[in-house]
Design a protein around this motif. Structure first.
Motif, PDB file in Angstrom:
ATOM      1  N   ALA A  12      -3.333  24.786  -3.797  1.00  8.43           N
ATOM      2  CA  ALA A  12      -4.753  24.577  -3.531  1.00  8.43           C
ATOM      3  C   ALA A  12      -5.176  23.139  -3.810  1.00  8.43           C
ATOM      4  CB  ALA A  12      -5.582  25.540  -4.374  1.00  8.43           C
ATOM      5  N   MET A  13      -6.373  22.803  -3.375  1.00 10.53           N
ATOM      6  CA  MET A  13      -6.986  21.524  -3.705  1.00 10.53           C
ATOM      7  C   MET A  13      -7.541  21.546  -5.124  1.00 10.53           C
ATOM      8  SD  MET A  13     -10.197  19.616  -1.807  1.00 10.53           S
ATOM      9  CE  MET A  13      -9.322  19.419  -0.257  1.00 10.53           C
ATOM     10  N   VAL A  14      -8.066  22.688  -5.552  1.00  8.20           N
ATOM     11  CA  VAL A  14      -8.733  22.811  -6.845  1.00  8.20           C
ATOM     12  C   VAL A  14      -7.813  23.449  -7.869  1.00  8.20           C
ATOM     13  CG1 VAL A  14     -10.557  24.063  -8.078  1.00  8.20           C
ATOM     14  CG2 VAL A  14     -11.090  22.839  -5.965  1.00  8.20           C
ATOM     15  N   SER A  61     -11.618  30.400  -8.803  1.00  4.56           N
ATOM     16  CA  SER A  61     -11.567  29.343  -7.792  1.00  4.56           C
ATOM     17  C   SER A  61     -11.097  29.871  -6.452  1.00  4.56           C
ATOM     18  CB  SER A  61     -10.642  28.198  -8.252  1.00  4.56           C
ATOM     19  OG  SER A  61      -9.332  28.679  -8.484  1.00  4.56           O
ATOM     20  N   THR A  62     -11.377  29.073  -5.424  1.00  2.00           N
ATOM     21  CA  THR A  62     -10.837  29.261  -4.088  1.00  2.00           C
ATOM     22  C   THR A  62      -9.914  28.079  -3.798  1.00  2.00           C
ATOM     23  OG1 THR A  62     -12.650  28.075  -3.007  1.00  2.00           O
ATOM     24  CG2 THR A  62     -12.958  30.438  -3.388  1.00  2.00           C
ATOM     25  N   LEU A  63      -9.531  27.896  -2.536  1.00  2.00           N
ATOM     26  CA  LEU A  63      -8.659  26.773  -2.221  1.00  2.00           C
ATOM     27  C   LEU A  63      -9.302  25.432  -2.546  1.00  2.00           C
ATOM     28  CD1 LEU A  63      -7.044  27.809   1.187  1.00  2.00           C
ATOM     29  CD2 LEU A  63      -5.867  27.518  -1.001  1.00  2.00           C
ATOM     30  N   ARG A  64     -10.582  25.290  -2.199  1.00  2.00           N
ATOM     31  CA  ARG A  64     -11.229  23.979  -2.303  1.00  2.00           C
ATOM     32  C   ARG A  64     -12.471  23.990  -3.185  1.00  2.00           C
ATOM     33  NH1 ARG A  64      -9.774  25.273   2.888  1.00  2.00           N
ATOM     34  NH2 ARG A  64      -8.342  23.858   3.987  1.00  2.00           N
ATOM     35  N   SER A  65     -12.725  25.086  -3.872  1.00  2.00           N
ATOM     36  CA  SER A  65     -13.959  25.208  -4.655  1.00  2.00           C
ATOM     37  C   SER A  65     -13.697  25.901  -5.984  1.00  2.00           C
ATOM     38  CB  SER A  65     -15.012  26.005  -3.874  1.00  2.00           C
ATOM     39  OG  SER A  65     -15.308  25.385  -2.647  1.00  2.00           O
ATOM     40  N   GLY A  66     -14.525  25.551  -6.961  1.00  2.00           N
ATOM     41  CA  GLY A  66     -14.488  26.209  -8.254  1.00  2.00           C
ATOM     42  C   GLY A  66     -15.760  26.994  -8.480  1.00  2.00           C
ATOM     43  N   TYR A  67     -15.650  28.049  -9.246  1.00  2.00           N
ATOM     44  CA  TYR A  67     -16.798  28.908  -9.539  1.00  2.00           C
ATOM     45  C   TYR A  67     -16.883  29.043 -11.053  1.00  2.00           C
ATOM     46  CZ  TYR A  67     -20.141  32.620  -8.156  1.00  2.00           C
ATOM     47  OH  TYR A  67     -21.279  33.377  -7.921  1.00  2.00           O
ATOM     48  N   HIS A  68     -17.995  28.559 -11.634  1.00  2.00           N
ATOM     49  CA  HIS A  68     -18.216  28.595 -13.074  1.00  2.00           C
ATOM     50  C   HIS A  68     -19.284  29.630 -13.413  1.00  2.00           C
ATOM     51  CE1 HIS A  68     -16.586  24.309 -13.771  1.00  2.00           C
ATOM     52  NE2 HIS A  68     -16.612  24.454 -12.445  1.00  2.00           N
ATOM     53  N   ILE A 109     -18.893  24.797  -7.162  1.00  2.00           N
ATOM     54  CA  ILE A 109     -18.667  23.383  -6.878  1.00  2.00           C
ATOM     55  C   ILE A 109     -17.537  23.225  -5.865  1.00  2.00           C
ATOM     56  CG2 ILE A 109     -17.229  23.194  -8.958  1.00  2.00           C
ATOM     57  CD1 ILE A 109     -18.191  20.249  -9.153  1.00  2.00           C
ATOM     58  N   GLY A 110     -17.844  22.570  -4.762  1.00  2.00           N
ATOM     59  CA  GLY A 110     -16.840  22.282  -3.743  1.00  2.00           C
ATOM     60  C   GLY A 110     -16.321  20.868  -3.891  1.00  2.00           C
ATOM     61  N   LEU A 111     -15.045  20.687  -3.579  1.00  2.00           N
ATOM     62  CA  LEU A 111     -14.413  19.369  -3.618  1.00  2.00           C
ATOM     63  C   LEU A 111     -14.020  18.930  -2.224  1.00  2.00           C
ATOM     64  CD1 LEU A 111     -14.352  19.530  -6.691  1.00  2.00           C
ATOM     65  CD2 LEU A 111     -11.943  18.892  -6.648  1.00  2.00           C
ATOM     66  N   SER A 112     -13.895  17.644  -2.045  1.00  2.00           N
ATOM     67  CA  SER A 112     -13.381  17.067  -0.805  1.00  2.00           C
ATOM     68  C   SER A 112     -12.876  15.669  -1.110  1.00  2.00           C
ATOM     69  CB  SER A 112     -14.467  17.002   0.273  1.00  2.00           C
ATOM     70  OG  SER A 112     -14.049  16.216   1.374  1.00  2.00           O
ATOM     71  N   PHE A 113     -11.826  15.266  -0.417  1.00  2.91           N
ATOM     72  CA  PHE A 113     -11.334  13.898  -0.521  1.00  2.91           C
ATOM     73  C   PHE A 113     -11.841  13.050   0.643  1.00  2.91           C
ATOM     74  CE2 PHE A 113      -8.806  16.192  -3.446  1.00  2.91           C
ATOM     75  CZ  PHE A 113      -8.330  15.289  -4.378  1.00  2.91           C
ATOM     76  N   VAL A 114     -12.863  13.606   1.355  1.00  5.08           N
ATOM     77  CA  VAL A 114     -13.456  12.916   2.499  1.00  5.08           C
ATOM     78  C   VAL A 114     -14.907  12.563   2.245  1.00  5.08           C
ATOM     79  CG1 VAL A 114     -14.096  13.153   4.937  1.00  5.08           C
ATOM     80  CG2 VAL A 114     -11.871  13.979   4.146  1.00  5.08           C
ATOM     81  N   ALA A 159     -17.507  18.506   1.100  1.00  3.49           N
ATOM     82  CA  ALA A 159     -17.414  19.314  -0.119  1.00  3.49           C
ATOM     83  C   ALA A 159     -18.399  20.476  -0.054  1.00  3.49           C
ATOM     84  CB  ALA A 159     -17.684  18.442  -1.343  1.00  3.49           C
ATOM     85  N   LYS A 160     -19.605  20.207   0.432  1.00  2.00           N
ATOM     86  CA  LYS A 160     -20.604  21.266   0.591  1.00  2.00           C
ATOM     87  C   LYS A 160     -20.131  22.298   1.606  1.00  2.00           C
ATOM     88  CE  LYS A 160     -25.434  22.051   1.862  1.00  2.00           C
ATOM     89  NZ  LYS A 160     -26.694  21.422   2.390  1.00  2.00           N
ATOM     90  N   LEU A 161     -19.548  21.827   2.703  1.00  2.00           N
ATOM     91  CA  LEU A 161     -19.043  22.746   3.725  1.00  2.00           C
ATOM     92  C   LEU A 161     -17.927  23.619   3.157  1.00  2.00           C
ATOM     93  CD1 LEU A 161     -19.000  23.649   6.716  1.00  2.00           C
ATOM     94  CD2 LEU A 161     -17.294  21.849   7.117  1.00  2.00           C
ATOM     95  N   ASN A 162     -17.019  23.026   2.398  1.00  4.10           N
ATOM     96  CA  ASN A 162     -15.950  23.805   1.770  1.00  4.10           C
ATOM     97  C   ASN A 162     -16.524  24.901   0.884  1.00  4.10           C
ATOM     98  OD1 ASN A 162     -13.981  22.192   2.972  1.00  4.10           O
ATOM     99  ND2 ASN A 162     -13.781  20.852   1.196  1.00  4.10           N
ATOM    100  N   LEU A 163     -17.556  24.528   0.119  1.00  5.19           N
ATOM    101  CA  LEU A 163     -18.202  25.491  -0.772  1.00  5.19           C
ATOM    102  C   LEU A 163     -18.856  26.618   0.014  1.00  5.19           C
ATOM    103  CD1 LEU A 163     -19.223  26.307  -3.592  1.00  5.19           C
ATOM    104  CD2 LEU A 163     -21.151  24.748  -3.244  1.00  5.19           C
ATOM    105  N   GLU A 164     -19.608  26.262   1.042  1.00  3.55           N
ATOM    106  CA  GLU A 164     -20.331  27.266   1.828  1.00  3.55           C
ATOM    107  C   GLU A 164     -19.379  28.219   2.539  1.00  3.55           C
ATOM    108  OE1 GLU A 164     -24.320  24.601   2.873  1.00  3.55           O
ATOM    109  OE2 GLU A 164     -22.641  24.701   4.294  1.00  3.55           O
ATOM    110  N   GLU A 165     -18.279  27.700   3.064  1.00  3.34           N
ATOM    111  CA  GLU A 165     -17.366  28.534   3.840  1.00  3.34           C
ATOM    112  C   GLU A 165     -16.461  29.389   2.945  1.00  3.34           C
ATOM    113  OE1 GLU A 165     -17.180  28.957   7.167  1.00  3.34           O
ATOM    114  OE2 GLU A 165     -19.001  27.732   7.313  1.00  3.34           O
ATOM    115  N   GLU A 166     -16.088  28.879   1.772  1.00  2.00           N
ATOM    116  CA  GLU A 166     -15.131  29.602   0.942  1.00  2.00           C
ATOM    117  C   GLU A 166     -15.786  30.529  -0.076  1.00  2.00           C
ATOM    118  OE1 GLU A 166     -11.342  26.507   1.112  1.00  2.00           O
ATOM    119  OE2 GLU A 166     -12.389  26.840  -0.781  1.00  2.00           O
ATOM    120  N   ILE A 167     -16.953  30.151  -0.574  1.00  2.00           N
ATOM    121  CA  ILE A 167     -17.653  31.001  -1.543  1.00  2.00           C
ATOM    122  C   ILE A 167     -18.919  31.587  -0.927  1.00  2.00           C
ATOM    123  CG2 ILE A 167     -18.851  31.082  -3.755  1.00  2.00           C
ATOM    124  CD1 ILE A 167     -16.915  29.075  -4.856  1.00  2.00           C
ATOM    125  N   GLY A 168     -19.764  30.732  -0.378  1.00  2.00           N
ATOM    126  CA  GLY A 168     -20.986  31.224   0.252  1.00  2.00           C
ATOM    127  C   GLY A 168     -21.803  32.078  -0.703  1.00  2.00           C
TER     128      GLY A 168
END
Length: 730
Positions: A81-83, A166-173, A261-266, A271-280
């Motif tokens: 994963a990314m996270v 966590s998901t692939l690109r996001s963390g959940y606290h 919290i979503g992460l991105s190296f771009v 990062a917001k898109l990763n968060l919305e799509e993976e956790i929503g």
């Protein structure tokens, strides 16, 4: 904290996890992935504790040394994963987390266990702000829980229970504050495991922040969404190494604060898109259950029967640890930041380069068997890097993309432009100024020379010429196998000839691999027991490197003078005692001169097979499996640094009774598994079954599909087509 509410939450979590497992069991009773509960055996804390016993280490560590005994992290991640969301107890340490530490300074979102990353540290805090800005909380292992896809701990000084998934690109606290007023979250963005050169944070909405952290030429963007409004964002010295930011939350009756919290190296937008799509809108318990099921699906590809509970814990913990690196670097929309820092999108998942020197021997082979799609995308990522730099990248030492890619190709992973990759690997193998230092000298003289230095010591700098010669020779052999598969006869012949260069650093007068001067003479100041980081050898001594020719063991045996002399020398490797005055931090945990705790000699225990003495190999392998993993005061230490999963993968293969002795080849050397039966399912739906009917550890016969196997190797065809291996013991 309301006890009844805690009970209710626990019931909800258990019901959610039970529902996920129940759903997974509907896939059919004939599916070996059905009705499994293997994540219970995963203990992410294994590898976090230090080695402290000088007798086990092999020497008395100097004051202040922490011997590298895993350098793993206990937090949550998904496969590759990314996270990697994990607590940090000391910045600048191997993984950021050390079991013996008593204070947690934050929860960071990237990790590898290599003194780097540990980006975007956050910490729930309460009460008065310390005048010196020293944030952190005491904690106890009694209130700490680490599982595959979940981590939880109680922060004593802030009276907060922190739960992470966590998901692939996001963390959940999830933060449960005992005091509903004065709730805050620290974004300690000036800190990471390597130096932070810039950082920024800003409000993106009433309940969201976004920003970035820069380490050198790498930028990690984030977007964090809370279930509470932010009353104030207090930023001090933004971008400065002494700065920090605190989110002051609105006071309220809700004791549960959630932050996604979503992460991105771009970009923060990605990062917001990763968060919305993976956790929503999914709940914490849903994400936790999904994470657990993802790991369950991966672990259940290898199911074992028999063995002790500790052996199962070590096996599945090692299998888990083998799939945390390389790490994903592309966003859910396919965007990634390439090796030049440009944003690209090429329709595949982009990954970090593997830790080749650490993991080409075994972990990357395991990855290719269990996760062929990930392996294919990693090769595409390497191709993209190579096309932009002119060379397929390496890691640390050698040119081990060659055995990785050649072995993956032989195992049927071919969904990439193999001709382009091959041409880049040829450039690696032939052009000075690229991936292979001193390649012109190697080609011209057949070895890389060592300078004569009076009184060299562990940290003496040089070319590591013996190690490079041995590794380049094996890399040449590996690339030759790809040349052969691609019908490039001329390069095949040249590379196969070069693969014999290992012989040029073998001194028949001492029967050791030994440094040679430019004029061809042997280095005079030679102690085969003395370890070097770079002089003559890379993180090894002559004993540990004198059995490395995995592509030509019969040729190596001949150099020793035949099987009898080879056997005697190999016996000595495991019996000549380590000199406790020879101290090298990452060379530790010995059986004689054999270093269990570092990679360079990890094929040596299997070498007895080549002289028809598998029982001697088994004795060493069993010693390592049973006495060097899960050791120390807490049973959590490893014999050396896990190095992105290499120590773990060695255990996995050793426990299963199959080892990729030459990872560029699609065959495996057979030993006696720890378990009575192994059922190994691969993505094509086929299954390889390994049976060990008797308790004895002395292998006398290998049956493959009811027929006697010739020799000690089995083909990868058994993974392609399915089959059954019976390990017959006396």
């Amino acid at each position: 904290m309301n006890l009844n509410m805690d009970i209710i939450r626990s019931i909800v979590v258990l019901l959610t996890l039970a529902l996920a497992v129940s759903c997974s069991q509907d896939i059919g009773t004939n599916d070996p992935q059905a009705k499994t509960d293997l994540i219970k055996y995963v203990n992410p804390l294994i590898g976090t504790a230090p080695l402290t016993d000088p007798e086990f280490i092999g020497y008395t560590p100097p004051p202040g040394w922490r011997v590298w005994a895993g350098l793993t992290y206990p937090g949550t991640s998904l496969p590759n994963a990314m996270v990697q969301l994990s607590p940090i107890t000391e910045y600048g340490s191997g993984s950021g987390y050390q079991y013996e530490d008593t204070v947690i300074y934050g929860f960071t979102h990237t990790n590898k266990g290599h003194w780097n990353l540990c980006n975007i540290p956050v910490l729930p805090i309460s009460g008065e702000t310390p005048g010196d800005g020293a944030y952190g909380s005491r904690y106890s292992h009694q209130t700490e829980t680490a599982q595959a896809g979940f981590y939880e701990v109680f922060l004593e000084d802030y009276k907060v229970r922190a739960s992470l998934t966590s998901t692939l690109r996001s963390g959940y606290h999830q933060y449960r504050y005992e005091e509903p007023t004065g709730r805050k979250i620290l974004f300690d963005l000036a800190k990471a495991n390597n130096e932070v050169s810039d950082w920024k944070i800003e409000k993106a909405a009433d309940n969201a922040v976004q920003g970035f952290q820069r380490n050198g030429d790498q930028i990690i963007h984030f977007y964090a969404l809370l279930n509470e409004d932010i009353r104030e964002l207090d930023v001090k010295q933004e971008g400065d190494k002494n700065g920090s930011a605190i989110l002051h939350l609105q006071n309220g009756d809700n004791d549960l604060v959630e932050m996604k919290i979503g992460l991105s190296f771009v970009s923060s937008k990605n990062a917001k898109l990763n968060l919305e799509e993976e956790i929503g809108h999914k709940t914490f318990d849903e994400i936790r259950a999904e994470a657990g099921q993802i790991w369950e699906n991966l672990l259940s590809k290898i199911q074992v029967e028999g063995g002790s509970e500790k052996q199962k814990e070590m096996f599945y913990s090692s299998l888990y640890r083998s799939f945390l690196w390389p790490a994903l670097r592309s966003d859910i929309n396919g965007d990634f930041s390439d090796i030049n820092g440009e944003v690209a999108n090429k329709g595949f998942n982009y990954y970090t380069r593997p830790s080749f020197w650490d993991t080409y021997r075994n972990k990357l082979v395991l990855l290719s068997i269990i996760s062929p799609e990930v392996t294919g995308d990693i090769i595409k990522s390497l191709q993209d890097m190579g096309e932009k730099t002119g060379f397929i990248p390496t890691f640390f030492h050698g040119d081990h993309a060659a055995p990785f890619i050649a072995g993956a190709y032989k195992r049927g992973i071919r969904d990439y432009d193999v001709q382009k990759v091959y041409q880049l690997l040829l450039r690696n193998a032939n052009e000075e100024g690229g991936i292979r230092p001193h390649i012109e000298e190697y080609i011209q003289n057949g070895y890389i020379s060592t300078p004569e230095i009076e009184n060299p010591h562990v940290e003496t700098k040089a070319k590591a010429g013996v190690s490079k010669t041995l590794e380049y020779a094996y890399d040449d052999y590996s690339l030759a196998q790809l040349a052969k598969d691609l019908n490039d006869t001329s390069n095949y012949q040249v590379l196969m000839q070069r693969s014999k260069n290992y012989k040029n650093v073998f001194d028949t007068s001492t029967n050791f691999m030994r440094g040679r001067l430019k004029n061809g003479e042997w280095v005079k100041n030679f102690d085969p027991q003395y370890p070097y980081y770079e002089y003559m050898f890379r993180e090894a001594n002559a004993w540990q490197l004198s059995f490395f020719a995995p592509h030509d063991m019969q040729g190596l045996i001949a150099l020793y003078g035949g099987e009898s002399d080879f056997e005697a020398k190999l016996d000595s490797l495991f019996t000549v005692p380590w000199n406790p005055d020879h101290i090298a931090r990452n060379v530790s945990s010995f059986i004689g001169q054999y270093c269990v705790g570092n990679q360079p000699d990890h094929e040596a225990p299997f070498s007895y097979h080549f002289i028809g003495k598998p029982e001697k190999s088994q004795e060493v392998i069993d010693n390592v499996l049973n006495n060097f993993y899960g050791v120390g005061e807490h049973g959590l230490a490893l014999p050396g640094m896990d190095d992105a999963g290499e120590m773990s993968a060695w255990y996995v293969f050793g426990a299963l009774g199959l080892y990729p002795f030459s990872p560029a080849d699609d065959e495996y050397i057979v030993t006696v598994p720890l378990f009575d039966q192994v059922r190994w399912k691969v993505d094509n739906g086929n299954e390889l079954i390994i049976n060990k009917p008797k308790e004895s550890r002395n292998m006398v016969l290998i049956e493959v599909n009811q027929e006697e196997n010739q020799g000690y190797f089995i083909s990868h065809d058994l993974f392609r087509n399915g089959g059954e291996i019976n390990i017959m013991t006396d």
